[in-house]
Scaffold this motif. Structure first.
Motif, PDB file in Angstrom:
ATOM      1  N   PHE A  82      13.665 -73.348   0.407  1.00 35.73           N
ATOM      2  CA  PHE A  82      13.506 -71.942   0.355  1.00 35.73           C
ATOM      3  C   PHE A  82      12.472 -71.427   0.801  1.00 35.73           C
ATOM      4  O   PHE A  82      12.118 -70.178   0.794  1.00 35.73           O
TER       5      PHE A  82
ATOM      6  N   LEU B  33      20.334 -64.439  -5.686  1.00 42.45           N
ATOM      7  CA  LEU B  33      19.628 -65.476  -5.383  1.00 42.45           C
ATOM      8  C   LEU B  33      20.495 -66.772  -6.102  1.00 42.45           C
ATOM      9  O   LEU B  33      20.708 -67.863  -5.296  1.00 42.45           O
TER      10      LEU B  33
ATOM     11  N   GLN C 297      13.077 -75.168  -4.151  1.00 48.38           N
ATOM     12  CA  GLN C 297      12.290 -73.578  -4.109  1.00 48.38           C
ATOM     13  C   GLN C 297      10.863 -73.942  -4.395  1.00 48.38           C
ATOM     14  O   GLN C 297      10.254 -73.072  -4.187  1.00 48.38           O
TER      15      GLN C 297
ATOM     16  N   THR D 225      12.482 -65.691   4.616  1.00 42.60           N
ATOM     17  CA  THR D 225      12.774 -66.928   3.844  1.00 42.60           C
ATOM     18  C   THR D 225      14.182 -66.340   3.190  1.00 42.60           C
ATOM     19  O   THR D 225      14.432 -65.080   2.996  1.00 42.60           O
ATOM     20  N   LEU D 226      14.973 -67.185   2.656  1.00 38.81           N
ATOM     21  CA  LEU D 226      16.114 -66.801   2.013  1.00 38.81           C
ATOM     22  C   LEU D 226      15.847 -65.932   0.705  1.00 38.81           C
ATOM     23  O   LEU D 226      16.722 -65.121   0.442  1.00 38.81           O
ATOM     24  N   PRO D 227      14.834 -66.319  -0.117  1.00 35.91           N
ATOM     25  CA  PRO D 227      14.570 -65.404  -1.344  1.00 35.91           C
ATOM     26  C   PRO D 227      14.141 -64.052  -0.842  1.00 35.91           C
ATOM     27  O   PRO D 227      14.722 -62.887  -1.358  1.00 35.91           O
TER      28      PRO D 227
ATOM     29  N   ILE E 268      22.350 -70.004  -4.036  1.00 33.45           N
ATOM     30  CA  ILE E 268      21.868 -71.672  -4.471  1.00 33.45           C
ATOM     31  C   ILE E 268      23.307 -72.034  -4.959  1.00 33.45           C
ATOM     32  O   ILE E 268      23.469 -73.152  -4.490  1.00 33.45           O
TER      33      ILE E 268
ATOM     34  N   ILE F 134      18.753 -77.685  -3.364  1.00 37.99           N
ATOM     35  CA  ILE F 134      17.573 -76.722  -3.112  1.00 37.99           C
ATOM     36  C   ILE F 134      16.120 -76.861  -3.683  1.00 37.99           C
ATOM     37  O   ILE F 134      16.296 -77.417  -4.886  1.00 37.99           O
TER      38      ILE F 134
END
Length: 75
Positions: free
Chosen positions: A7, A59, A75, A47-49, A63, A73
């Motif tokens: 992530f 989030l 992180q 980024t995904l977050p 996940i 995942i």
């Protein structure tokens, strides 16, 4: 082979490595992910977050969905 999503990497890089996540992300509410121009531009820095924060998508839900689809995942 294990499918690991880091992530900390930009969305563009993740989608290049695992193109199947594009449809998963669209179903989660990232509807612009299917636009190649958006993926090539914003996806190179997002980024995904950060995307989750911008879109108001939990989030934890992201996940959980990726894990149900066979991803690990990081992180």
């Amino acid at each position: 082979m294990s499918k690991v999503l880091n992530f900390q990497l930009p969305v563009y890089q993740l989608c290049t490595e695992y193109p199947e996540i594009i449809l998963i992300m669209k179903e989660l509410g990232f509807e612009n992910i299917t636009n190649p121009n958006m993926l090539r531009t914003a996806g190179r820095v997002m980024t995904l977050p950060n995307g989750c924060r911008m879109k108001g998508i939990p989030l934890e839900k992201v996940i959980e969905t990726f894990e149900k689809n066979g991803f690990t995942i990081n992180q």
